[in-house]
Enzyme design. Structure first.
Site, mmCIF file in Angstrom:
data_model
loop_
_atom_site.group_PDB
_atom_site.id
_atom_site.type_symbol
_atom_site.label_atom_id
_atom_site.label_comp_id
_atom_site.label_asym_id
_atom_site.label_seq_id
_atom_site.Cartn_x
_atom_site.Cartn_y
_atom_site.Cartn_z
ATOM 1 N N GLY A 60 -23.428 4.530 5.493
ATOM 2 C CA GLY A 60 -22.571 5.199 4.519
ATOM 3 C C GLY A 60 -22.970 4.787 3.117
ATOM 4 C CB VAL A 61 -25.489 5.546 0.754
ATOM 5 C CG1 VAL A 61 -26.208 4.251 0.957
ATOM 6 C CG2 VAL A 61 -26.117 6.631 1.599
ATOM 7 N N GLY A 62 -21.839 5.970 0.015
ATOM 8 C CA GLY A 62 -20.923 6.630 -0.912
ATOM 9 C C GLY A 62 -20.776 5.831 -2.199
ATOM 10 C CE LYS B 253 -4.596 0.769 0.905
ATOM 11 N NZ LYS B 253 -5.787 -0.058 0.634
HETATM 12 N N1 LIG Z 1 -13.908 2.009 -3.319
HETATM 13 C C1 LIG Z 1 -13.510 0.720 -3.326
HETATM 14 O O1 LIG Z 1 -13.381 0.087 -4.384
HETATM 15 C C2 LIG Z 1 -13.256 0.024 -2.005
HETATM 16 C C3 LIG Z 1 -12.642 -1.227 -2.016
HETATM 17 C C4 LIG Z 1 -12.459 -1.897 -0.802
HETATM 18 C C5 LIG Z 1 -12.862 -1.288 0.390
HETATM 19 N N2 LIG Z 1 -13.443 -0.064 0.359
HETATM 20 C C6 LIG Z 1 -13.884 0.529 1.647
HETATM 21 O O2 LIG Z 1 -15.306 0.705 1.611
HETATM 22 C C7 LIG Z 1 -15.688 1.872 2.320
HETATM 23 C C8 LIG Z 1 -16.478 2.798 1.402
HETATM 24 O O3 LIG Z 1 -15.665 3.177 0.304
HETATM 25 P P1 LIG Z 1 -16.181 4.244 -0.769
HETATM 26 O O4 LIG Z 1 -15.203 4.227 -1.876
HETATM 27 O O5 LIG Z 1 -17.618 4.029 -1.045
HETATM 28 O O6 LIG Z 1 -15.988 5.589 0.046
HETATM 29 P P2 LIG Z 1 -16.873 6.896 -0.012
HETATM 30 O O7 LIG Z 1 -16.099 7.965 0.677
HETATM 31 O O8 LIG Z 1 -17.390 7.159 -1.392
HETATM 32 O O9 LIG Z 1 -18.149 6.500 0.882
HETATM 33 C C9 LIG Z 1 -18.143 6.481 2.276
HETATM 34 C C10 LIG Z 1 -19.440 7.151 2.741
HETATM 35 O O10 LIG Z 1 -19.517 7.055 4.156
HETATM 36 C C11 LIG Z 1 -20.005 8.279 4.658
HETATM 37 N N3 LIG Z 1 -19.644 8.399 6.071
HETATM 38 C C12 LIG Z 1 -18.456 8.760 6.618
HETATM 39 N N4 LIG Z 1 -18.540 8.755 7.956
HETATM 40 C C13 LIG Z 1 -19.796 8.349 8.270
HETATM 41 C C14 LIG Z 1 -20.492 8.132 9.485
HETATM 42 N N5 LIG Z 1 -19.916 8.341 10.668
HETATM 43 N N6 LIG Z 1 -21.772 7.709 9.433
HETATM 44 C C15 LIG Z 1 -22.372 7.515 8.248
HETATM 45 N N7 LIG Z 1 -21.769 7.719 7.056
HETATM 46 C C16 LIG Z 1 -20.500 8.132 7.067
HETATM 47 C C17 LIG Z 1 -19.397 9.322 3.755
HETATM 48 O O11 LIG Z 1 -20.115 10.542 3.808
HETATM 49 C C18 LIG Z 1 -19.512 8.643 2.387
HETATM 50 O O12 LIG Z 1 -20.743 8.923 1.748
HETATM 51 C C19 LIG Z 1 -14.384 2.485 2.855
HETATM 52 O O13 LIG Z 1 -14.167 2.002 4.152
HETATM 53 C C20 LIG Z 1 -13.324 1.915 1.914
HETATM 54 O O14 LIG Z 1 -12.046 1.840 2.543
HETATM 55 C C21 LIG Z 1 -13.653 0.609 -0.790
HETATM 56 C C1 LIG Z 2 -6.423 -1.812 -5.305
HETATM 57 C C2 LIG Z 2 -7.570 -1.045 -4.756
HETATM 58 C C3 LIG Z 2 -8.701 -1.068 -5.673
HETATM 59 C C4 LIG Z 2 -7.800 -1.539 -3.387
HETATM 60 C C5 LIG Z 2 -8.896 -0.909 -2.552
HETATM 61 N N1 LIG Z 2 -8.585 0.452 -2.214
HETATM 62 C C6 LIG Z 2 -9.024 -1.800 -1.338
HETATM 63 O O1 LIG Z 2 -8.926 -1.382 -0.210
HETATM 64 O O2 LIG Z 2 -9.263 -2.974 -1.520
#
Ligand SMILES: NC(=O)c1ccc[n+]([C@@H]2O[C@H](COP(=O)([O-])OP(=O)(O)OC[C@H]3O[C@@H](n4cnc5c(N)ncnc54)[C@H](O)[C@@H]3O)[C@@H](O)[C@H]2O)c1
Ligand SMILES: CC(C)C[C@H](N)C(=O)O
Length: 363
Positions: free
Chosen positions: A180-182, A80
Site C-alpha cells: 500500500g503506497v498511499g 475516536k
Molecule cells: N494517515 C495517517 O496519518 C495515519 C496515522 C496512523 C495510522 N495510519 C494507518 O496507515 C495506513 C495507511 O494510511 P494512509 O493515510 O496512507 O491511507 P491511504 O488510503 O492514503 O493509503 C492506503 C493505500 O493502501 C492501498 N490498498 C488498500 N487495500 C490494499 C490491498 N489489499 N493491497 C495493497 N494495497 C492496498 C490503497 O489503494 C492506498 O493506496 C492505514 O491503515 C491507516 O489507518 C495512518
Molecule cells: C489523530 C489522528 C492523526 C490519528 C490517526 N488517524 C491515527 O490513527 O493515529
C-alpha cells in the site's frame, strides 16, 4: 451486543450518538479514557453496513487511541469518532458543521482529527463550529495533513527495529517491501529512498504504484506477491489484520514495521511471529507520528517541536523491546504493558483534589 457490558469490561467512559436529520448526520463519538488528558483521536467516515458494526469499530478504535497516546508519552487520553456514510457521496458542509457542534458540546473532553475517509478540508468545516479539532489547514495556525509526519515516525521506528534485528540502524542497501503506497507510505518511501534502501511495492491503485516506481525506482509486484518477496523488512501500510495465518508462512522478512493500524489479525499472530524470531514494531507505537503532530497544536503548533517528539518513536521502539526482554513477552504485549503502566501511575498521582477542577479525583 450488550453495550454496557462491553464498556464495563474495557472501562470506557462515554459513548455519544449524534443525529441530525437536516444534514443526514449519523455519528458516534467514543471517549475511552481521559486519565492522561482530553480524548484525542480521528474521525473515520465509512459506509458501515449496520449500526452495530459502527459501534464496535468506534469502541475498538477509541480504546486503541488510549494506548497509542499513552505509549507516545502524550498527556492525552483516547477516543475516536465514526460518521456513518460513504465519503465519496455523503460529505457536505452541513454534515460536518452539525458534527462539529456535537464535538463543541463535549466541551473539550473529545478532540478530533483526520482518519480514514476524512481530510484536512473536512476538518476545516468542523472547525467552523468547534475549537476542539486538529489537523486543520495551516492557514489557521494548525498542523495540516498528518500523513507525512506519520511517515517520518514510521521511518524512525523502522530504523530502531533494524538496529534490533541487524545490529545497525542503517537502511542503506536494505530491501523494504511496502504494502500500500498511499498518503503515508509514499512519504515513507521517500525517506527510505533517500537513505539508499531498495523498495518493492504493491497497491490496488495503479496510479499509486506508478508514482513510487517513477519517483523512487521501486520495483512493483502483484498484491498477493508482496508477502513472499525476498526482503529484509515488510512494511504493511494499507490494511489491518494483515499479519495472519495466510501471510505469516510466506514472510521472508526479519522485521515487520509499517503504518497500518491493527496489523495483527489476532493476538496469537503476535505470539507466532515472536516465536519465529521476527522483530515486530507494534503498530500503534510506530504509527503515532500523526497524533503526536496534531497533539502539538494544543500548545500552539510548532512543527520543529512536533518532529523532535516524533523522532523519539525510535527510542520508544527500543524501550518496548527492553520491556519485552525483561518480562519475557512478545513486543505487542510489552507495548500494552508500557501504556497501561503509564496510565496507572499518572492516574494515581491525580488523586488529590484541586479546586480549579483541572485534575479531579479519578477512581
Ligand atoms: N494517515 C495517517 O496519518 C495515519 C496515522 C496512523 C495510522 N495510519 C494507518 O496507515 C495506513 C495507511 O494510511 P494512509 O493515510 O496512507 O491511507 P491511504 O488510503 O492514503 O493509503 C492506503 C493505500 O493502501 C492501498 N490498498 C488498500 N487495500 C490494499 C490491498 N489489499 N493491497 C495493497 N494495497 C492496498 C490503497 O489503494 C492506498 O493506496 C492505514 O491503515 C491507516 O489507518 C495512518
Ligand atoms: C489523530 C489522528 C492523526 C490519528 C490517526 N488517524 C491515527 O490513527 O493515529
Amino acid at each position: 451486543m450488550n453495550i454496557f457490558d462491553y464498556m464495563q469490561k474495557y472501562d470506557y467512559e462515554q459513548l455519544v450518538f449524534c443525529q441530525d436529520e437536516n444534514s443526514g448526520l449519523k455519528a458516534i463519538i467514543c471517549i475511552h479514557d481521559t486519565t492522561l488528558g482530553p480524548a484525542l483521536g480521528g474521525t473515520r467516515m465509512w459506509p458501515y453496513k449496520t449500526e452495530e458494526e459502527a459501534i464496535i469499530d468506534v469502541l475498538r478504535l477509541g480504546r486503541g487511541m488510549t494506548y497509542k497516546n499513552a505509549a507516545a508519552g502524550l498527556n492525552i487520553g483516547g477516543g475516536k469518532a465514526v460518521i456513518i456514510g460513504d465519503p465519496r457521496q455523503h460529505k457536505s458542509e452541513e454534515l460536518f458543521r452539525a458534527f462539529g457542534r456535537y464535538i463543541q458540546g463535549l466541551n473539550g473532553r473529545y478532540i478530533t482529527a483526520e482518519d480514514v475517509g476524512t481530510t484536512v478540508a473536512d476538518m476545516d468545516m468542523i472547525h467552523l463550529e468547534t475549537d476542539y479539532v486538529t489537523g486543520v489547514s495551516p492557514a489557521f495556525g494548525s498542523s495540516g495533513n498528518p500523513s507525512p509526519v506519520t511517515a517520518y515516525g514510521v521511518y524512525r521506528g523502522m530504523k530502531a527495529a533494524a538496529k534490533l534485528a541487524f545490529g545497525s540502524d542503517s537502511l542503506s542497501g536494505r530491501v523494504v517491501a511496502v504494502q500500500g503506497v498511499g498518503n503515508v507510505a509514499y512519504n515513507l518511501c521517500r525517506h527510505l529512498h533517500e537513505e539508499g534502501a531498495h523498495l518493492i511495492v504493491t497497491d490496488i491503485n495503479e496510479e499509486n504504484v506508478n508514482r513510487a516506481v517513477n519517483d523512487f525506482g521501486a520495483k512493483a509486484v502483484g498484491v498477493n506477491d508482496i508477502f513472499g518477496v525476498e526482503c529484509d523488512i515488510f512494511s504493511p501500510c494499507a490494511l489491518g489484520a494483515i499479519i495472519n495465518d495466510d501471510t505469516i508462512p510466506l514472510l521472508k522478512a526479519k522485521v515487520i514495521a509499517g503504518a497500518a493500524n491493527n496489523q495483527l489479525k489476532e493476538e496469537r499472530h503476535g505470539d507466532l511471529i515472536h516465536e519465529m524470531g521476527l522483530i515486530y514494531a507494534p503498530d500503534y507505537v510506530i504509527n503515532a507520528g500523526g497524533v503526536i503532530n496534531v497533539a502539538d497544536e494544543l500548545q500552539g503548533y510548532n512543527r520543529e517541536r512536533a518532529l523532535k517528539k516524533v523522532e523519539t518513536i525510535y527510542d520508544t521502539i527500543l524501550k518496548v523491546y527492553e520491556i519485552a526482554e525483561r518480562d519475557g513477552m512478545p513486543s505487542y504485549k510489552a507495548a500494552d504493558r508500557m501504556a497501561e503502566e503509564r496510565i496507572a501511575s499518572v492516574g494515581k498521582s491525580r488523586n488529590t483534589f484541586l479546586q480549579n477542577g483541572k485534575t479531579v479525583y479519578h477512581r
